[in-house]
Design an enzyme around this catalytic site. Structure first.
Site, PDB file in Angstrom:
ATOM      1  CB  SER A  74      -0.965  -0.007   1.178  1.00 35.29           C
ATOM      2  OG  SER A  74      -0.277  -0.203   2.385  1.00 35.29           O
ATOM      3  CG  HIS A  80      -3.755  -0.569  -2.459  1.00 32.82           C
ATOM      4  ND1 HIS A  80      -4.351   0.661  -2.535  1.00 32.82           N
ATOM      5  CD2 HIS A  80      -3.474  -0.764  -1.154  1.00 32.82           C
ATOM      6  CE1 HIS A  80      -4.414   1.199  -1.329  1.00 32.82           C
ATOM      7  NE2 HIS A  80      -3.890   0.345  -0.466  1.00 32.82           N
ATOM      8  CE  LYS A 120      -7.639   1.116   0.534  1.00 34.86           C
ATOM      9  NZ  LYS A 120      -6.890   0.277   1.445  1.00 34.86           N
TER      10      LYS A 120
HETATM   11  C1  LIG Z   1      -6.945   0.021   2.821  1.00 31.40           C
HETATM   12  C2  LIG Z   1      -6.381  -1.306   3.153  1.00 31.40           C
HETATM   13  C3  LIG Z   1      -7.039  -2.153   4.046  1.00 31.40           C
HETATM   14  C4  LIG Z   1      -8.246  -1.725   4.824  1.00 31.40           C
HETATM   15  O1  LIG Z   1      -9.384  -1.674   4.042  1.00 31.40           O
HETATM   16  P1  LIG Z   1     -10.588  -0.737   4.518  1.00 31.40           P
HETATM   17  O2  LIG Z   1     -11.749  -1.231   3.746  1.00 31.40           O
HETATM   18  O3  LIG Z   1     -10.199   0.661   4.179  1.00 31.40           O
HETATM   19  O4  LIG Z   1     -10.734  -0.925   5.988  1.00 31.40           O
HETATM   20  C5  LIG Z   1      -6.518  -3.417   4.241  1.00 31.40           C
HETATM   21  N1  LIG Z   1      -5.387  -3.799   3.618  1.00 31.40           N
HETATM   22  C6  LIG Z   1      -4.714  -2.995   2.779  1.00 31.40           C
HETATM   23  C7  LIG Z   1      -3.478  -3.488   2.116  1.00 31.40           C
HETATM   24  C8  LIG Z   1      -5.189  -1.717   2.531  1.00 31.40           C
HETATM   25  O5  LIG Z   1      -4.520  -0.904   1.725  1.00 31.40           O
END
Ligand SMILES: *Cc1c(COP(=O)(O)O)cnc(C)c1O
Length: 390
Positions: free
Chosen positions: A180, A208, A239
């Protein structure tokens, strides 16, 4: 007299003097590549809404219909009264998209990770975790009673050495699919091979990767041509999908097990049907319009080349392009200078990344134009050199 607020005040002062104090930015517009912040129009280069599905008319229309029919809240946890046909439809859609037997939705990706890991590994087991894994994976490991073994970033030789030091022990290897903060991609062939050879479960976090990599945006497995190879495929709907919620997919056995064991799934009220509807329609849009994914991938190539041609090191196959600045104060300065020029890019610093590796985390969207990316590259070059000589 002993003031009970002293400790907090001192800690806040310390964070401020170390350039680590955080506050929230309030956006006065929806999440697209053009936003309004503090009354000013800005080009946004930091959103996780990679495919612009938050504001997609077909998504909004579907959400409106479901809201009208099902109302606002879900009224219960998933195992009591909080599962509607809209929830079931989303899980079927995820399983279809990821080509798995079954899927399960959690309220967030964070809750998915803190629920899945303690369910899969307990006392006497081991969780092997990449040193750059997301905080939600780290917290999932902490909640589990399993032993935690951290291996060097994407280093399969180090991982194997550590597995061999614990012969015969059961457990999980867990990694981000796309990391991330660095935007690089897991060595999936290496990780899956080790998991299978040593009888460990493989778990990949597709937060991602979903909607971003692979020809049709199906993620890390598609990118490597290894569909069906990961045991526990987890991701988020917040996302590229443009909604909210976390998910996991895999075999029917895995999903039935998690329904019965994952505490963050069991003990929380489910998301509203309207949110589920946004997620379902978002995934449908990705399946129906792979050209959105291809446009994003084109933007990634164009933006890296634009930055490189201006002497800024940038290398990524994902929507995340880190531009490393180093010192925390300087990264904040570059962010401020960019904002003055109409570009909103988040600076990321400790504890999200290591101390001294503060960075601007560029995130691309399918709607960014070449003009915008060229403008950003020019502004970035100017602001980096201005911040250097202050
Ligand atoms: C954003 C993210 C999460 C968390 O997801 P949310 O739905 O925002 O709680 C988990 N793992 C990774 C790698 C992320 O980038």
């Amino acid at each position: 007299m002993n003031n009970k607020w002293d400790r907090m005040e001192r800690e806040l002062e310390r964070l401020k003097s170390d350039n680590l104090f955080r506050r929230m930015t309030v956006f006065e517009s929806p999440q697209t590549s053009q936003v309004k912040v503090g009354g000013q129009q800005q080009h946004l280069f930091s959103s996780n809404s990679y495919l612009d599905l938050c504001c997609e008319p077909k998504v909004k229309e579907h959400v409106r219909r479901v809201l009208e029919e099902y109302g606002s809240g879900s009224g219960g946890s998933r195992l009591t009264t909080g599962t509607t046909s809209i929830h079931a439809e989303l899980e079927d859609t995820i399983a279809e998209f990821k080509r798995r037997e079954a899927a399960l939705v959690f309220n967030t990706g964070y809750m998915a990770n803190v629920g899945i890991l303690p369910a899969l590994a307990g006392k006497g087991d081991i969780i092997y975790s990449d040193e750059l894994n997301h905080a939600s994976i780290i917290d999932g490991c902490r909640l589990s009673k399993a032993e935690l073994v951290i291996y060097r970033h994407n280093d399969m030789a180090d991982l194997e050495k550590k597995i061999k030091a614990h012969p015969g022990q059961k457990g999980v290897i867990v990694s981000d699919g796309v990391f991330s903060m660095d935007g690089d991609i897991v060595n999936l062939p290496g990780l899956v091979e080790l998991a299978n050879r040593y009888g460990l479960l493989s778990m990949i976090d597709e937060a991602h990767a979903t909607g971003v990599i692979g020809d049709t945006g199906r993620g890390t497995e598609e990118y490597y041509g290894m569909e069906g190879s990961v045991d526990v495929l987890m991701g988020t709907l917040s996302k590229a999908v443009g909604g909210e919620g976390g998910f996991v997919c895999g075999s029917r056995t895995l999903i039935d097990y998690l329904i019965n064991k994952a505490r963050s799934f069991i003990f929380s009220t489910s998301l509203s049907p309207a949110t589920m509807a946004a997620d379902t329609q978002g995934i449908r849009m990705i399946m129906e319009q792979p050209q959105r994914v291809q446009k994003l991938q084109e933007n990634i190539r164009y933006c890296c080349a634009a930055l490189n041609s201006r002497g800024i090191k940038a290398e990524s196959e994902t929507a995340i392009i880190p531009v490393i600045i180093g010192e925390e104060g300087r990264a904040m300065k570059v962010m401020k200078l960019l904002k003055e020029r109409g570009y909103y890019i988040s600076a990321i610093r400790y504890p999200t990344v290591a101390r001294g590796s503060a960075r601007l985390r560029l995130a691309l969207m399918s709607s960014h134009t070449r003009e915008e990316m060229d403008g950003l590259a020019d502004a970035l070059k100017e602001c980096i050199s201005l911040a250097e000589y202050e």
